[in-house]
Scaffold this active site. Structure first.
Site, PDB file in Angstrom:
ATOM      1  N   PRO A 188       0.716  -1.118   0.140  1.00  0.00           N
ATOM      2  CA  PRO A 188       0.198   0.112   0.074  1.00  0.00           C
ATOM      3  C   PRO A 188       0.815   1.338  -0.032  1.00  0.00           C
ATOM      4  CG  PRO A 188      -0.470  -1.321   2.095  1.00  0.00           C
ATOM      5  CD  PRO A 188       0.517  -2.159   1.135  1.00  0.00           C
TER       6      PRO A 188
ATOM      7  N   GLU B 169       2.225  -8.556   8.808  1.00  0.00           N
ATOM      8  CA  GLU B 169       2.202  -7.145   8.967  1.00  0.00           C
ATOM      9  C   GLU B 169       2.998  -6.303   7.934  1.00  0.00           C
ATOM     10  OE1 GLU B 169       0.543  -5.471  11.237  1.00  0.00           O
ATOM     11  OE2 GLU B 169      -0.379  -7.392  11.392  1.00  0.00           O
TER      12      GLU B 169
ATOM     13  N   ARG C  23      -3.845  -7.311 -20.721  1.00  0.00           N
ATOM     14  CA  ARG C  23      -4.833  -6.907 -21.587  1.00  0.00           C
ATOM     15  C   ARG C  23      -4.188  -5.870 -22.782  1.00  0.00           C
ATOM     16  NH1 ARG C  23      -8.272  -3.990 -20.873  1.00  0.00           N
ATOM     17  NH2 ARG C  23     -10.531  -4.962 -21.577  1.00  0.00           N
TER      18      ARG C  23
ATOM     19  N   ASP D 221     -11.032   0.745 -23.698  1.00  0.00           N
ATOM     20  CA  ASP D 221     -11.322   0.910 -22.457  1.00  0.00           C
ATOM     21  C   ASP D 221     -11.551   2.186 -21.839  1.00  0.00           C
ATOM     22  OD1 ASP D 221     -11.287  -1.892 -22.512  1.00  0.00           O
ATOM     23  OD2 ASP D 221      -9.468  -1.886 -21.633  1.00  0.00           O
TER      24      ASP D 221
HETATM   25  N1  ADE Z   1      -0.980  -5.022   0.080  1.00  0.00           N
HETATM   26  C1  ADE Z   1      -1.812  -4.744   0.873  1.00  0.00           C
HETATM   27  N2  ADE Z   1      -2.713  -3.721   0.438  1.00  0.00           N
HETATM   28  C2  ADE Z   1      -2.429  -3.329  -0.496  1.00  0.00           C
HETATM   29  C3  ADE Z   1      -2.435  -2.472  -1.691  1.00  0.00           C
HETATM   30  N3  ADE Z   1      -3.526  -1.641  -1.498  1.00  0.00           N
HETATM   31  N4  ADE Z   1      -1.619  -2.329  -2.823  1.00  0.00           N
HETATM   32  C4  ADE Z   1      -0.829  -3.128  -3.064  1.00  0.00           C
HETATM   33  N5  ADE Z   1      -0.351  -4.207  -2.143  1.00  0.00           N
HETATM   34  C5  ADE Z   1      -1.090  -4.320  -1.195  1.00  0.00           C
END
Ligand code: ADE
Length: 250
Positions: free
Chosen positions: A89, A116, A154, A169
Site C-alpha cells: 500500500p 504485517e 490486456r 477501454d
Molecule cells: N498489500 C496490501 N494492501 C495493498 C494495496 N492496496 N496495494 C498493493 N499491495 C497491497
C-alpha cells in the site's frame, strides 16, 4: 511476457490465472505466469518465513532470507534487468498508464507480502519498484498482483480477441467508456437507445463519444483535464455542466 510471482499462498492465485482470457493467453503462449512459493526457499527445518518484529509490537514480519533466495534463484542471470515489483500500500498508485509502461517489459517479478509486512531490506535492496492498487489495505499482495497481471496482460497484442478492445477501454483514452447493450432490445420495458439499433455507424460512433464525455463529466470530472477533447466537445461539456448546475440549484 513472462511474470514470476513470489507468494506464500500460490494456490489462491492459480484458479484466476487459469480462467477465461488469462488462461487462453497462457495456452497461446502470449503470457506465461509462474507462481513460486517463498516457503520452498526457507532453509531451516520448519521452513520459517516470518518472525516477530524487532522493537516489539503486534503481528509478524516476513523474513528477508527466503524472499531474497527465491527471487535470486528464479531470476538468476536476469537479476538487474528484470523489474522486481513489491506490492504494497506504500507504493506508487497503479493506473492504466502504469499498466502500459509495465507491458513494455519482456519479464516482470512480483513479490507479494503477507502478515504485517516484509523486512525493510527486501524493499531497500531487492525490489526495484513498489506498487499499490489503491489507498486501502488488504491482507496481502496476492490480489494486487492479480490485478496488475490482468491489467498488464490486456495490453499485450493478441490477448484480447478484438485487437482494438483495450484501446477503447475506460481510462485508455483518458475518458470513461460509453454504455454497452446487447439483446433483447426491450427488457422489462427498458429500451436499448434507438441509435444503437439504427445500423448507422457514424451516428453510433458520435453517440458513444458523447456518452463517454458526459459519463466522465458526471462521474470523474477530474479526468477531463488531461483528456484529448476537441473545442466542440469542450463546448458540449460546458453546456452540460451549466445544465446540471441549473437543475441542481432549481
Ligand atoms: N498489500 C496490501 N494492501 C495493498 C494495496 N492496496 N496495494 C498493493 N499491495 C497491497
Amino acid at each position: 511476457m513472462h511474470i514470476d510471482v513470489f507468494t506464500l499462498i500460490p494456490d489462491t492465485m492459480q484458479a484466476y490465472l487459469d480462467a477465461s482470457i488469462l488462461g487462453k493467453a497462457q495456452l497461446a503462449g502470449l503470457i506465461g505466469v509462474e507462481l513460486h512459493n517463498i516457503r520452498d526457499y526457507a532453509s531451516d527445518k520448519h521452513r520459517t518465513t516470518d518472525d516477530e518484529p524487532y522493537g516489539g509490537g503486534g503481528g509478524m514480519v516476513m523474513k528477508p532470507e527466503p524472499v531474497f533466495a527465491a527471487v535470486e534463484s528464479v531470476l538468476g542471470e536476469a537479476m538487474g534487468s528484470v523489474p522486481v515489483i513489491m506490492l504494497t500500500p506504500q507504493g506508487r498508485v497503479f493506473t492504466q498508464q502504469v499498466s502500459r509502461e509495465l507491458a513494455e517489459h519482456p519479464r516482470l517479478a512480483l513479490i507479494c507480502g503477507r502478515y504485517e509486512g516484509i523486512d525493510e531490506r527486501v524493499r531497500e535492496y531487492l525490489a526495484t519498484d513498489e506498487i499499490s492498487i489503491g489507498d486501502y489495505v488488504l491482507t496481502g499482495g496476492e490480489l494486487p498482483a492479480l490485478v496488475l497481471i490482468d491489467a498488464v496482460a490486456r495490453q499485450i497484442p493478441g490477448v484480447l480477441g478484438d485487437q482494438c478492445a483495450s484501446e477503447r477501454d475506460s481510462h485508455a483514452t483518458g475518458l470513461l467508456e460509453h454504455p454497452h447493450y446487447t439483446r433483447p432490445p426491450e427488457f422489462r420495458g427498458w429500451q436499448v437507445p434507438e441509435v444503437l439499433l439504427s445500423g448507422a455507424h457514424a451516428r453510433i460512433a458520435a453517440w458513444r463519444r458523447e456518452q463517454s464525455l458526459l459519463r466522465t463529466l458526471h462521474r470523474r470530472p477530474e479526468l477531463l483535464r488531461l483528456a484529448e477533447i476537441t473545442d466542440e466537445e469542450r463546448k458540449l461539456l460546458d453546456d452540460a455542466s451549466r445544465d446540471s448546475e441549473g437543475s441542481s440549484s432549481a
